[in-house]
Design a protein around this motif. Structure first.
Motif, PDB file in Angstrom:
ATOM      1  N   GLN A   1       0.809  -1.217   0.000  1.00  0.00           N
ATOM      2  CA  GLN A   1       0.000   0.000   0.000  1.00  0.00           C
ATOM      3  C   GLN A   1       0.845   1.271   0.000  1.00  0.00           C
ATOM      4  N   SER A   2       2.103   1.172  -0.308  1.00  0.00           N
ATOM      5  CA  SER A   2       2.947   2.360  -0.376  1.00  0.00           C
ATOM      6  C   SER A   2       3.018   2.862  -1.805  1.00  0.00           C
ATOM      7  N   SER A   3       3.464   4.103  -1.962  1.00  0.00           N
ATOM      8  CA  SER A   3       3.594   4.706  -3.295  1.00  0.00           C
ATOM      9  C   SER A   3       4.965   5.346  -3.441  1.00  0.00           C
ATOM     10  N   CYS A   4       5.981   4.637  -2.989  1.00  0.00           N
ATOM     11  CA  CYS A   4       7.346   5.156  -3.097  1.00  0.00           C
ATOM     12  C   CYS A   4       7.716   5.344  -4.567  1.00  0.00           C
ATOM     13  N   GLY A   5       8.431   6.401  -4.837  1.00  0.00           N
ATOM     14  CA  GLY A   5       8.872   6.680  -6.190  1.00  0.00           C
ATOM     15  C   GLY A   5       8.055   7.712  -6.916  1.00  0.00           C
ATOM     16  N   VAL A   6       6.845   8.014  -6.422  1.00  0.00           N
ATOM     17  CA  VAL A   6       6.022   9.046  -7.034  1.00  0.00           C
ATOM     18  C   VAL A   6       6.472  10.407  -6.516  1.00  0.00           C
ATOM     19  N   GLN A   7       6.791  11.306  -7.420  1.00  0.00           N
ATOM     20  CA  GLN A   7       7.244  12.632  -7.024  1.00  0.00           C
ATOM     21  C   GLN A   7       6.075  13.605  -7.031  1.00  0.00           C
ATOM     22  N   PHE A   8       6.058  14.489  -6.033  1.00  0.00           N
ATOM     23  CA  PHE A   8       5.017  15.503  -5.904  1.00  0.00           C
ATOM     24  C   PHE A   8       5.649  16.878  -6.122  1.00  0.00           C
ATOM     25  N   PHE A   9       4.971  17.690  -6.944  1.00  0.00           N
ATOM     26  CA  PHE A   9       5.441  19.036  -7.245  1.00  0.00           C
ATOM     27  C   PHE A   9       4.301  20.021  -6.974  1.00  0.00           C
ATOM     28  N   SER A  10       4.566  21.007  -6.140  1.00  0.00           N
ATOM     29  CA  SER A  10       3.600  22.096  -5.962  1.00  0.00           C
ATOM     30  C   SER A  10       3.665  23.087  -7.103  1.00  0.00           C
ATOM     31  N   SER A  11       4.610  22.903  -7.997  1.00  0.00           N
ATOM     32  CA  SER A  11       4.806  23.813  -9.127  1.00  0.00           C
ATOM     33  C   SER A  11       3.522  23.952  -9.931  1.00  0.00           C
ATOM     34  N   SER A  12       3.231  25.187 -10.361  1.00  0.00           N
ATOM     35  CA  SER A  12       2.026  25.462 -11.127  1.00  0.00           C
ATOM     36  C   SER A  12       2.162  25.089 -12.597  1.00  0.00           C
ATOM     37  N   GLY A  13       3.337  24.642 -13.011  1.00  0.00           N
ATOM     38  CA  GLY A  13       3.568  24.230 -14.391  1.00  0.00           C
ATOM     39  C   GLY A  13       4.506  23.046 -14.431  1.00  0.00           C
ATOM     40  N   VAL A  14       4.958  22.711 -15.614  1.00  0.00           N
ATOM     41  CA  VAL A  14       5.909  21.609 -15.762  1.00  0.00           C
ATOM     42  C   VAL A  14       7.196  21.983 -15.040  1.00  0.00           C
ATOM     43  N   PRO A  15       7.681  21.133 -14.126  1.00  0.00           N
ATOM     44  CA  PRO A  15       8.895  21.478 -13.371  1.00  0.00           C
ATOM     45  C   PRO A  15      10.078  21.739 -14.301  1.00  0.00           C
ATOM     46  N   GLU A  16      10.890  22.673 -13.896  1.00  0.00           N
ATOM     47  CA  GLU A  16      12.052  23.039 -14.692  1.00  0.00           C
ATOM     48  C   GLU A  16      13.008  21.864 -14.819  1.00  0.00           C
ATOM     49  N   GLY A  17      13.470  21.629 -16.038  1.00  0.00           N
ATOM     50  CA  GLY A  17      14.372  20.514 -16.286  1.00  0.00           C
ATOM     51  C   GLY A  17      13.673  19.227 -16.671  1.00  0.00           C
ATOM     52  N   TYR A  18      12.325  19.268 -16.760  1.00  0.00           N
ATOM     53  CA  TYR A  18      11.563  18.072 -17.122  1.00  0.00           C
ATOM     54  C   TYR A  18      10.769  18.319 -18.400  1.00  0.00           C
ATOM     55  N   HIS A  19      10.495  17.234 -19.088  1.00  0.00           N
ATOM     56  CA  HIS A  19       9.654  17.268 -20.295  1.00  0.00           C
ATOM     57  C   HIS A  19       8.340  16.571 -19.978  1.00  0.00           C
ATOM     58  N   LEU A  20       7.225  17.212 -20.336  1.00  0.00           N
ATOM     59  CA  LEU A  20       5.905  16.633 -20.113  1.00  0.00           C
ATOM     60  C   LEU A  20       5.628  15.601 -21.200  1.00  0.00           C
ATOM     61  N   HIS A  21       5.621  14.338 -20.805  1.00  0.00           N
ATOM     62  CA  HIS A  21       5.405  13.262 -21.779  1.00  0.00           C
ATOM     63  C   HIS A  21       3.921  12.945 -21.935  1.00  0.00           C
ATOM     64  N   THR A  22       3.198  12.794 -20.810  1.00  0.00           N
ATOM     65  CA  THR A  22       1.783  12.430 -20.860  1.00  0.00           C
ATOM     66  C   THR A  22       1.057  13.058 -19.690  1.00  0.00           C
ATOM     67  N   VAL A  23      -0.138  13.552 -19.949  1.00  0.00           N
ATOM     68  CA  VAL A  23      -1.036  14.016 -18.895  1.00  0.00           C
ATOM     69  C   VAL A  23      -2.104  12.946 -18.697  1.00  0.00           C
ATOM     70  N   HIS A  24      -2.191  12.406 -17.493  1.00  0.00           N
ATOM     71  CA  HIS A  24      -3.100  11.295 -17.237  1.00  0.00           C
ATOM     72  C   HIS A  24      -4.432  11.735 -16.658  1.00  0.00           C
ATOM     73  N   GLY A  25      -4.445  12.756 -15.815  1.00  0.00           N
ATOM     74  CA  GLY A  25      -5.724  13.210 -15.296  1.00  0.00           C
ATOM     75  C   GLY A  25      -5.678  13.675 -13.865  1.00  0.00           C
ATOM     76  N   PHE A  26      -6.857  13.899 -13.341  1.00  0.00           N
ATOM     77  CA  PHE A  26      -7.067  14.500 -12.023  1.00  0.00           C
ATOM     78  C   PHE A  26      -7.000  13.425 -10.937  1.00  0.00           C
ATOM     79  N   VAL A  27      -6.261  13.717  -9.865  1.00  0.00           N
ATOM     80  CA  VAL A  27      -6.198  12.832  -8.699  1.00  0.00           C
ATOM     81  C   VAL A  27      -6.515  13.653  -7.455  1.00  0.00           C
ATOM     82  N   GLU A  28      -7.268  13.057  -6.544  1.00  0.00           N
ATOM     83  CA  GLU A  28      -7.646  13.734  -5.311  1.00  0.00           C
ATOM     84  C   GLU A  28      -7.815  12.708  -4.209  1.00  0.00           C
TER      85      GLU A  28
END
Length: 885
Positions: A154-181
């Protein structure tokens, strides 16, 4: 995956005097994780103790490591009485569970391939809820992770969280999957029966511990949903606490699940160099370029090979993305929480969509399940609004709540838009420039198909599409849009409604009945202010509600701009000039359009009912002081609610490395009850205080300015403002002179004394370049900024998303300098703690800083006050050098 956590307590310094007889302290440390607790030896009679303890080991599952904070409590030993508490440290262990944490030390790394060792070390402030910071403690924390292929974990190690309002600097947006809450619910220790028999310090620490645990739990659960999507990161992550009094506390979080790929600048440069030399091309491994896409059932894969690169440039071990953009599916809710998007991603913007609901909190309410149903109703309504506007997504989506007694107002809002679901990596610059620029705000429907009453106009730029009269969006200004005029202008609208003091269903009904009228008045005020300054669009729009026992306040804040292609509003009217009713001047009107002037109709008082008379008064800028435009900032200041200043380049200014974050909190009694005008004027006074304190930085831009109104107690009004001051410098005086003669008087803002016969736009005073001196390459300290970037620097690596919740209570407010001194001192201590934690994990800056909660209660008669603050952001390592090589 199982893990072994090792903790060593090195030393303490600047501890408070706990033994008045000897002016010393007999300090020892308690280390707690989960249900396991260790204690160090007692260091006698020292304010700077040296423990150099052994390694204290905790063997735990990664699920517990994600949920539980490491608690380090400093105590003063007493022989004949109970030990006294000095303070406490809460250490978030989630940054140790990320692939990017290969950036920390690698000493004592085992040679086995299934064990990974990570380290955090540094001096961390010791915090007490009654006295604030009470010294520091030096600790070293190591984590060894063992790979585990249990698919039911039940862990989710490896998932990175960004409060950034856009694509984090130094990264390329490959796919947008959707809304999570996700949301979690728990009883608030402040309202438990045991609170009557324990000290305020014990209650505050119990609440802080609970909030830290809930924060870790909600992040872990969102990470599981991200893994189910096949994604590897969350962008636009937002987390907040809903304090519902006796009903409990709810921690909510939401974000956008995406697949990101790391852009390796160094490998790209080396590859180009080898190509020039005629050597064979260099192929980067997927482990050097991507963030880990950790599928549920697989473990976090981390390379244990050494690298010659600096620690902060170490790559992450990642398999390639598994989902292709052609299979793009945003799930049940097509919502995106980001406010900044790559070029070509947004095709059309329709406008703001929102939904609100009033709920009654009852004693037997079922917590998580009931609250999930409430938010589901709002999200379904938002989705239906977007579909009615022929849109396939809602961008810049956000959710807010306000609670008073047993009534809760839930709000959801965003911007309906059409996004490119397949090939959004193609920049819009590849198409025709004119068409692609104005096409974004072309409405994606025809006049006969949309269900709302709307007046559409022909686009004045391309003469093809249809546009609305104004454009409002909760997102930042899309890339590539042209702003006419010198700069954006801050506009705010405030509506204050008094209500009866009642409880239960009657109170909820009164609040529900008032909401539509408040929203209508806010919208009307915004339109009036756009008209008064000649703008036709608002970007970065934020609308929030605040509920008190006798007052309901709504406030809207945004940045007004003038976009090419949209019809123009009426020209600014000087205060001395008489308004022309129903007279609208449309600039750039095409020859195909008929006369845009509405005819002036005379009232026929002789017809109809003689006892009643309807008199329509034109919307004059001075007809209602509460709806007057926000005061123009002093010369040398620009201001915006977005990450950047729209049109700053046209204003002939560029950003330099001079940063200063500011936080202002104002609280006062509402006696008598305030009006919309009083609250609006207080907004201006807060900004005037900011202008005065930052006068030495001019010229500068105040960006990402965020206002928040709270009504913590009966007859109390609290307003806070958070933002970032960025230094500016002049690019070329000739460009400014050229812009001053273009005849556009959109942003004169009633400066009659500066008007001339040529109606030229006032020009900013030339920058005083001597004020802005670039800092030395060797920088000290930690920059904290609400922006998703650091001006004048490059983000090299992201080290984790941090979230803190602190409580400060005092029973000697008058002796400490008053309520204002208490609040600002507390905020300064919180920022000091945040900076220390960023340093401990190897960072030198905190980006996307947010203060989502600042709940202040006070009792002047008892000389008491309590403040609760929730802050967070992205810990990063930035380089201020011109080149990374």
């Amino acid at each position: 995956m199982p893990g072994k956590l090792k903790v060593k307590i090195i030393a303490g310094r600047n501890l408070p005097v706990m033994d008045r007889g000897s002016d010393t302290t007999d300090a020892f440390v308690e280390i707690k994780l989960g249900t396991t607790t260790y204690k160090t030896d007692v260091c006698r009679k020292s304010l700077n103790p040296q423990w150099n303890s052994e390694w204290y080991k905790f063997e735990m599952e990664d699920t517990e490591l994600q949920d539980e904070p490491l608690q380090i409590r400093l105590m003063d030993y007493d022989t004949y009485s109970a030990n006294d508490a000095i303070g406490k440290v809460y250490l978030n262990l989630n940054p140790l569970l990320l692939p990017s944490c290969l950036a920390v030390n690698h000493e004592d790394l085992p040679n086995t391939t299934n064990i990974k060792s990570l380290t955090i070390s540094g001096w961390l402030p010791v915090y007490d809820t009654m006295h604030g910071i009470r010294g520091e403690v030096s600790i070293v924390v190591k984590l060894e992770l063992f790979e585990d292929f249990n698919k039911f974990r039940q862990s989710s190690c490896g998932v990175q969280f960004f409060s950034s309002s856009g694509v984090p600097e130094g990264y390329h947006l490959h796919t947008v999957h959707g809304f999570v809450e996700e949301l979690v619910y728990a009883d608030d220790p402040e309202y438990q029966w045991i609170d009557k028999i324990r000290t305020p310090r014990s209650t505050n620490e119990a609440r802080q511990t609970l909030f830290f645990k809930l924060s870790g739990e909600v992040k872990r659960k969102i990470g599981l949903k991200v893994l189910d999507f096949g994604a590897n990161a969350v962008v636009g992550y937002k987390q907040c606490f809903d304090l519902e009094g006796e009903s409990g506390v709810v921690v909510r979080a939401l974000g956008t699940a995406v697949t990101l790929e790391l852009i390796s600048t160094r490998d790209h440069i080396l590859s180009e160099a080898h190509k020039k030399e005629g050597s064979s091309s260099i192929c980067r491994r997927s482990s050097d370029s991507d963030i880990s896409v950790v599928q549920r059932g697989n473990s976090l894969s981390i390379s244990d090979k050494s690298s010659s690169r600096p620690p902060h440039l170490l790559p992450t071990m990642i398999p390639p993305p598994i989902r292709h953009p052609d299979t793009f599916d945003m799930g049940e809710y097509p919502f995106l929480t980001m406010t900044r998007y790559p070029p070509g991603f947004i095709q059309h913007i329709s406008g703001v969509v929102s939904a609100r609901a009033v709920k009654l909190l009852v004693s037997d309410y079922e917590g998580t399940e009931t609250r999930d149903c409430w938010w589901t109703e709002l999200r379904l309504e938002i989705r239906s609004h977007a579909r009615a506007l022929s849109c396939n997504a809602v961008i810049a989506y956000s959710e807010q709540t306000t609670v008073c007694d047993d009534v809760c107002i839930l709000s959801a809002s965003g911007t309906a838009a059409i996004i490119n679901q397949k090939d959004y990596t193609i920049s819009s610059t590849q198409n025709d420039t004119t068409d692609s620029e104005c096409k974004i705000y072309h409405v994606p429907f025809s006049e006969g198909t949309h269900p709302f009453r709307m007046k559409l106009f022909k686009c004045t730029q391309c003469k093809k599409g249809r546009v609305g009269e104004v454009l409002m969006t909760t997102s930042d200004l899309p890339a590539g849009l042209s702003v006419k005029g010198t700069k954006g202008a801050l506009v705010n609208a405030v509506v204050c409604r008094h209500k009866k003091e009642c409880k239960g269903e009657i109170n909820a009904k009164d609040v529900s009945d008032a909401l539509p009228f408040i929203e209508y008045e806010l919208h009307t005020q915004l339109l009036d202010k756009l008209s008064s300054i000649g703008a036709n669009a608002i970007v970065g729009l934020k609308v929030e509600l605040s509920l008190g026992e006798r007052v309901l306040v709504g406030q809207a804040t945004g940045t007004a701009v003038k976009l090419l292609g949209l019809p123009g509003f009426r020209q600014p009217i000087p205060p001395s000039a008489s308004p022309q009713p129903n007279k609208i001047v449309h600039e750039n009107s095409s020859a195909d359009d008929d006369d845009f002037e509405d005819p002036v109709r005379e009232l026929e008082l002789s017809s109809g009912n003689k006892e009643t008379c309807l008199l329509e008064v034109p919307n004059s800028v001075n007809s209602n002081p509460g709806s007057s435009p926000t005061g123009i900032p002093p010369e040398g200041f620009l201001i915006s609610t977005t990450q950047d200043i729209p049109g700053a380049a046209v204003a002939n200014m560029t950003v330099v490395r001079n940063l200063q974050m500011f936080t202002q909190v104002w609280k006062a009694k509402m006696c008598p009850l305030p009006s919309s005008t009083v609250i609006s004027n207080q907004f201006h006074r807060l900004l005037e205080g900011v202008y005065f304190k930052l006068r030495g930085m001019t010229p500068c831009a105040l960006v990402n300015v965020y206002f928040k109104i709270e009504l913590p107690q009966q007859d109390d009004l609290q307003i806070s403002v958070v933002g970032m001051a960025v230094g500016l410098a002049e690019i070329d005086k000739r460009l400014t002179q050229q812009n001053s003669n273009d005849g556009d008087s959109v942003f004169k803002m009633y400066k009659v004394e500066e008007e001339s016969s040529s109606k030229s736009t006032p020009v900013l005073r030339p920058a005083r370049k001597s004020i802005h001196t670039p800092p030395r390459e060797q920088r000290y300290g930690v920059d904290v900024t609400p922006l998703c970037y650091v001006p004048g620097a490059k983000i090299v690596s992201y080290l984790g998303n941090l979230n803190f919740f602190f409580i400060r209570e005092s029973s000697c407010i008058r002796e400490s300098g008053g309520l204002s001194s208490f609040v600002h001192g507390f905020v300064a201590e919180v920022l000091a703690i945040v900076r220390a934690h960023v340093t401990a994990i190897g960072g030198n800056a905190l980006t996307s800083y947010t203060m989502s909660s600042c709940h202040l209660t006070s009792n002047s008669h008892k000389n008491q006050a309590q403040c609760l603050v929730n802050v967070g952001g992205d810990a990063v390592y930035v380089s201020y050098a011109e080149s990374l090589l």
